[in-house]
Design a protein around this motif. Structure first.
Motif, short mmCIF file in Angstrom:
data_model
loop_
_atom_site.label_atom_id
_atom_site.label_comp_id
_atom_site.label_asym_id
_atom_site.label_seq_id
_atom_site.Cartn_x
_atom_site.Cartn_y
_atom_site.Cartn_z
N ILE A 103 12.08 0.49 -7.29
CA ILE A 103 12.62 1.82 -7.60
C ILE A 103 13.28 1.81 -8.97
O ILE A 103 13.10 2.73 -9.77
CB ILE A 103 13.59 2.26 -6.48
N ALA A 104 14.00 0.72 -9.27
CA ALA A 104 14.69 0.64 -10.56
C ALA A 104 13.70 0.55 -11.73
O ALA A 104 14.04 0.88 -12.86
CB ALA A 104 15.61 -0.58 -10.56
N ARG A 105 12.48 0.11 -11.45
CA ARG A 105 11.50 -0.09 -12.52
C ARG A 105 10.62 1.13 -12.80
O ARG A 105 9.77 1.08 -13.68
CB ARG A 105 10.58 -1.27 -12.17
N VAL A 106 10.76 2.17 -11.99
CA VAL A 106 9.93 3.37 -12.22
C VAL A 106 10.83 4.54 -12.59
O VAL A 106 12.00 4.58 -12.21
CB VAL A 106 9.07 3.72 -10.98
N PRO A 107 10.29 5.51 -13.35
CA PRO A 107 11.11 6.67 -13.72
C PRO A 107 11.41 7.56 -12.51
O PRO A 107 10.75 7.43 -11.47
CB PRO A 107 10.22 7.41 -14.74
N ALA A 108 12.39 8.43 -12.65
CA ALA A 108 12.71 9.38 -11.58
C ALA A 108 11.45 10.16 -11.23
O ALA A 108 10.63 10.44 -12.10
CB ALA A 108 13.82 10.32 -12.04
N GLY A 109 11.26 10.47 -9.95
CA GLY A 109 10.06 11.19 -9.51
C GLY A 109 9.44 10.49 -8.32
O GLY A 109 10.14 9.91 -7.50
N GLU A 110 8.10 10.51 -8.27
CA GLU A 110 7.40 10.01 -7.08
C GLU A 110 7.17 8.49 -7.17
O GLU A 110 6.90 7.97 -8.24
CB GLU A 110 6.02 10.66 -6.97
N LEU A 111 7.26 7.83 -6.03
CA LEU A 111 6.80 6.44 -5.92
C LEU A 111 6.08 6.30 -4.58
O LEU A 111 6.68 6.47 -3.52
CB LEU A 111 7.98 5.45 -5.98
N ASP A 112 4.79 6.01 -4.63
CA ASP A 112 4.04 5.74 -3.39
C ASP A 112 4.13 4.26 -3.07
O ASP A 112 4.08 3.42 -3.97
CB ASP A 112 2.56 6.12 -3.56
N VAL A 113 4.25 3.94 -1.78
CA VAL A 113 4.33 2.55 -1.34
C VAL A 113 3.23 2.31 -0.31
O VAL A 113 3.12 3.05 0.67
CB VAL A 113 5.70 2.26 -0.68
N ILE A 114 2.40 1.29 -0.54
CA ILE A 114 1.42 0.88 0.48
C ILE A 114 1.80 -0.55 0.88
O ILE A 114 1.91 -1.42 0.02
CB ILE A 114 -0.03 0.87 -0.04
N ALA A 115 1.97 -0.79 2.17
CA ALA A 115 2.37 -2.13 2.60
C ALA A 115 1.69 -2.48 3.91
O ALA A 115 1.36 -1.59 4.70
CB ALA A 115 3.88 -2.20 2.75
N ASN A 116 1.48 -3.77 4.13
CA ASN A 116 0.93 -4.16 5.43
C ASN A 116 2.07 -4.32 6.43
O ASN A 116 3.23 -4.05 6.11
CB ASN A 116 -0.01 -5.37 5.32
N TYR A 117 1.78 -4.71 7.66
CA TYR A 117 2.67 -4.42 8.78
C TYR A 117 4.12 -4.88 8.60
O TYR A 117 5.03 -4.06 8.57
CB TYR A 117 2.07 -4.99 10.07
N THR A 118 4.35 -6.19 8.43
CA THR A 118 5.76 -6.61 8.37
C THR A 118 6.39 -6.25 7.03
O THR A 118 7.60 -6.01 6.96
CB THR A 118 5.93 -8.12 8.65
N ALA A 119 5.59 -6.18 5.96
CA ALA A 119 6.13 -5.73 4.67
C ALA A 119 6.61 -4.29 4.80
O ALA A 119 7.67 -3.92 4.28
CB ALA A 119 5.06 -5.86 3.59
N PHE A 120 5.84 -3.48 5.52
CA PHE A 120 6.20 -2.08 5.76
C PHE A 120 7.52 -2.00 6.54
O PHE A 120 8.41 -1.23 6.19
CB PHE A 120 5.07 -1.42 6.55
N GLN A 121 7.64 -2.82 7.59
CA GLN A 121 8.86 -2.79 8.41
C GLN A 121 10.07 -3.22 7.59
O GLN A 121 11.16 -2.67 7.74
CB GLN A 121 8.72 -3.68 9.65
N GLN A 122 9.90 -4.21 6.71
CA GLN A 122 11.02 -4.66 5.86
C GLN A 122 11.46 -3.55 4.91
O GLN A 122 12.66 -3.32 4.73
CB GLN A 122 10.61 -5.90 5.07
N ILE A 123 10.50 -2.85 4.33
CA ILE A 123 10.84 -1.77 3.40
C ILE A 123 11.55 -0.64 4.15
O ILE A 123 12.55 -0.10 3.69
CB ILE A 123 9.57 -1.28 2.68
N ARG A 124 11.04 -0.34 5.35
CA ARG A 124 11.69 0.69 6.18
C ARG A 124 13.12 0.32 6.50
O ARG A 124 14.00 1.16 6.54
CB ARG A 124 10.93 0.84 7.50
N ALA A 125 13.33 -0.97 6.79
CA ALA A 125 14.68 -1.41 7.15
C ALA A 125 15.64 -1.23 5.97
O ALA A 125 16.79 -0.81 6.15
CB ALA A 125 14.65 -2.88 7.58
N VAL A 126 15.17 -1.51 4.75
CA VAL A 126 16.02 -1.34 3.57
C VAL A 126 16.33 0.15 3.36
O VAL A 126 17.45 0.53 3.05
CB VAL A 126 15.34 -1.92 2.30
#
Ligand SMILES: [Zn+2]
Length: 412
Positions: free
Chosen positions: A384-407
């Motif tokens: 998030i810190a590396r992209v400008p304000a606006g949209e960021l799409d995230v594609i992740a596989n199963y446990t990577a997705f759960q980790q991102i959701r937890a954060v």
């Protein structure tokens, strides 16, 4: 509920209590542990809980959870309660728990693990079985999905009084479903074709043209369809065209919606009634959720296998919109990341690509090979810190997705 035998009632209440304890102590949503204990007390619990209900089973490699949710939404048009395993606990214990929690619901829509489908058909005697697609997963490569299809075919041959709703565009699905006494074929499309070059009937090469697919040697061919996904519209069984205009993004979800409409119509919910309800579904178990964080609108997409990645890459905001890719290789993801080589990442050229996850270096090597420029990121907040304000799409596989959701904080 009162009609259940004493032992099944006991099993349900023990299972329910265990589920509540599990939820209170923060060990998950409790649906699996409750079901496991319930089945230990009454091994026949699933059959007893399914009796006298209208059961819909939903299976396939991709889209099970979303389609289960869409069918539940569509059936709510009938004004009756609908039980469902909305959290994706899709083996026997999860199904028993979902039914046990909604003892009075006359309808149940149950996501079912591919391998358990034959057993679950036997115990729940469904009114409808939905077959979405079959493709290689990180766990099972091509030979195993053929075995799965063969077992479905045997189980479906004995489903008197059950309607199979199946995707005619997936040859392996068509082969599995064609043994069933009653099938409604849906033209739901197929983007991922790597697992269906050969005829499931005779092994010869399949031919494809604008009319669909057919075997070059035997008579096996795409069956004629009654429901059709046509770009952003659905053509229903009477030939009427309806604009889908879903809230969920992407072609894969439009195809799941057409399947949901076909199931709803079978139970008497017209497209005009069911479609507005499908549009109210905005996210499914955190997937497609949009989260605001530090001035960025983060959109979460889950992709568990090559076909899922293909669908997720389809959904991305137009370039050069930034995208974060997250890959882990824990047990639920599959330990082996060689599947990365089955996905064509060239559509990412010209985008701001960031890479994270425990196996981000494997992904980095893969992207290098496709000549994609990228940055390594240390988790979602660094990205998030590396992209400008606006949209960021995230594609992740199963446990990577759960980790991102937890954060980001769990959101449905
Ligand atoms: Zn053939």
């Amino acid at each position: 509920m009162s009609k259940l035998p004493l032992r099944a009632r006991l099993a349900t209440s023990i299972g329910g209590a265990a589920g509540r304890v599990s939820r209170i102590t923060g060990r998950g949503d409790g649906s699996v542990i409750g079901g496991v204990l319930g089945l230990r007390v009454e091994p026949d619990l699933l059959r007893l809980l399914a009796e006298d209900r209208q059961i819909v089973l939903v299976t396939g490699t991709n889209g099970k959870t979303t389609t289960t949710r869409l069918i539940s939404a569509a059936l709510s048009a009938l004004g009756q309660d609908v039980a469902s395993n909305a959290f994706g606990a899709n083996m026997e214990a999860g199904l028993a728990s979902a039914l046990g929690r909604a003892p009075e619901a006359p309808y149940a829509v149950l996501e079912t693990d591919e391998r358990y489908l034959p057993a679950v058909i036997k115990s729940t005697r469904p009114r409808v079985v939905v077959l979405l697609n079959l493709s290689r997963d990180q766990m099972d490569r091509a030979a195993e999905i053929w075995l799965v299809a063969r077992r479905w075919r045997q189980a479906l041959a004995e489903t008197e009084g059950c309607l199979v709703v199946a995707n005619a565009d997936d040859p392996l699905i068509a082969w599995a479903a064609s043994s069933a006494p009653q099938v409604t074929w849906v033209a739901a499309g197929q983007r991922w074709m790597e697992d269906s070059w050969c005829c499931p009937e005779c092994g010869s090469h399949l031919r494809r043209d604008e009319l669909g697919w057919r075997c070059g040697e035997c008579k096996f061919a795409r069956p004629p369809t009654r429901w059709v996904l046509n770009d952003d519209t659905v053509i229903d069984e009477s030939g009427q065209v309806h604009e889908l205009a879903l809230s969920l993004p992407g072609r894969a979800n439009r195809s799941n919606a057409v399947v949901a409409l076909a199931v709803a119509a079978y139970f008497g919910a017209a497209v005009e009634q069911a479609l507005p309800l499908l549009r109210t579904v905005r996210s499914v178990a955190g997937r497609y959720t949009q989260v605001q964080r530090n001035g960025r609108n983060v959109r979460l997409l889950l992709a568990k296998n090559p076909a899922g990645w293909l669908e997720a890459l389809d959904v991305l905001a137009p370039p050069p919109g930034p995208v974060l890719l997250g890959v882990n290789a824990q047990i639920p993801d599959g330990k082996d990341t060689s599947w990365l080589w089955d996905v064509d990442y060239r559509v990412l050229r010209g985008r701001h690509v960031l890479v994270t996850g425990e196996r981000r270096l494997d992904l980095a090597v893969r992207l290098e090979a496709d000549e994609i420029e990228f940055e390594l990121a240390d988790g979602i907040d660094d990205a998030i810190a590396r992209v400008p304000a606006g949209e960021l799409d995230v594609i992740a596989n199963y446990t990577a997705f759960q980790q991102i959701r937890a954060v980001l904080g769990r959101t449905d």
